[in-house]
Design an enzyme around this catalytic site. Structure first.
Site: not given
Ligand code: OAD
Ligand code: ZN
Length: 260
Positions: A138, A161, A109, A127
């Site tokens: 374009c 463009c 993601q 994403h």
């Molecule tokens: P989140 O910020 O929701 O979650 C991050 C996760 O990483 C949490 O569960 C933390 O506990 C964990 N975490 C923190 N430090 C860590 C470490 N050192 N090792 C392993 N895990 C750790 O991020 P995502 O789940 O990626 O979408 O969020 C999903 C989507 O929500 C993103 O892609 C974005 C956002 O809205 C879009 O932009 C479309």
């Molecule tokens: Zn263009």
């Protein structure tokens, strides 16, 4: 559940030894140790209740159409936080896994491009990527450097463009890119991996949790790596509680790969 600093559970080590195909699902947490902020949780981009809401609004498809400068300002602010980020031990462990296994895929993601920078090949960046651009008129696609994005002051123009470029990433309220959805379905359902590994994601989006739930239902082994419990923690066979940078190298090693 295992805590950081523990050995891998013996039954997991045993299960990993025979595995030849792995599907990995990653989120912002895998880049946390590279200094990239997560979205949710303490210190996350959405942490501040007011500012968090504004960030979400700025990064939405409807704001992009109405006020592209505002969306680009939010993208630029994110890019500034990641401009010096380099892949960490967790990204590198996934590169070693890919080399050692018969089949391997990362469904990420993340839009930070760090899997790619580390050298992983099979990546479905569902994403998109904040450095990739697409013209709103374009459709010409291109790429900016991290430094270029960090220095932007307004919407960059399309060189073909003259219209506006947009980040080639999925914004709030937008559909997932169809081709990547097909690749995800192919990789996780049509020809599913023997083992599903989910790392550093709060797994709030159904299409992110679904491949894990599917594997659990079919009795295929599942492993979660996260310092905090998530909605998947109770479902997966093994829940490794701690940072990705400490657990993933151990998992990679148990898969028969060696640290170079
Ligand atoms: P989140 O910020 O929701 O979650 C991050 C996760 O990483 C949490 O569960 C933390 O506990 C964990 N975490 C923190 N430090 C860590 C470490 N050192 N090792 C392993 N895990 C750790 O991020 P995502 O789940 O990626 O979408 O969020 C999903 C989507 O929500 C993103 O892609 C974005 C956002 O809205 C879009 O932009 C479309
Ligand atoms: Zn263009």
């Amino acid at each position: 559940m295992q805590g950081d600093g523990d050995e891998l559970p013996a039954d997991l080590e045993e299960a990993l030894a025979g595995v030849r195909s792995v599907g990995v699902i990653t989120g912002a947490g895998i880049s946390a140790e590279s200094g990239v902020p997560t979205y949710r949780g303490v210190g996350g981009v959405y942490d501040d209740p007011d500012e968090g809401d504004r960030v979400v609004e700025a990064l939405s498809g409807s704001t992009l159409v109405r006020d592209p400068d505002r969306t680009w300002r939010a993208v630029t602010a994110l890019a500034r936080m990641t401009v010096d980020a380099a892949p960490n031990e967790a990204h590198r462990a996934l590169v070693r896994m890919e080399r050692a296994l018969d089949r391997f895929v990362i469904l990420t993601q993340n839009v930070d491009g760090l899997h790619h920078l580390a050298g992983s090949g099979q990546i479905i960046d569902i994403h998109g990527d904040v450095l990739a651009t697409r013209c709103m008129r374009c459709d010409e696609t291109g790429r900016l450097s991290r430094a270029e994005v960090a220095e932007l002051e307004a919407t960059p123009p399309c060189l073909a463009c003259g219209s506006h470029l947009r980040p080639d990433a999925v914004l709030f309220g937008e559909m997932l890119p169809q081709k990547k959805v097909y690749r995800m379905q192919e990789a996780f359902y049509v020809d599913p991996p023997e083992l599903v590994l989910v790392v550093g994601t709060s797994a709030l989006f159904p299409y992110i949790a679904a491949p894990v739930v599917d594997a659990v239902r079919e009795g295929r082994p599942t492993v979660e790596i996260n310092p905090e419990p998530t909605s998947l923690s109770a479902l997966v066979r093994w829940s490794l509680r701690g940072p990705a940078g400490s657990w993933l190298p151990r998992v990679a090693e148990a898969l028969g790969t060696s640290v170079p």
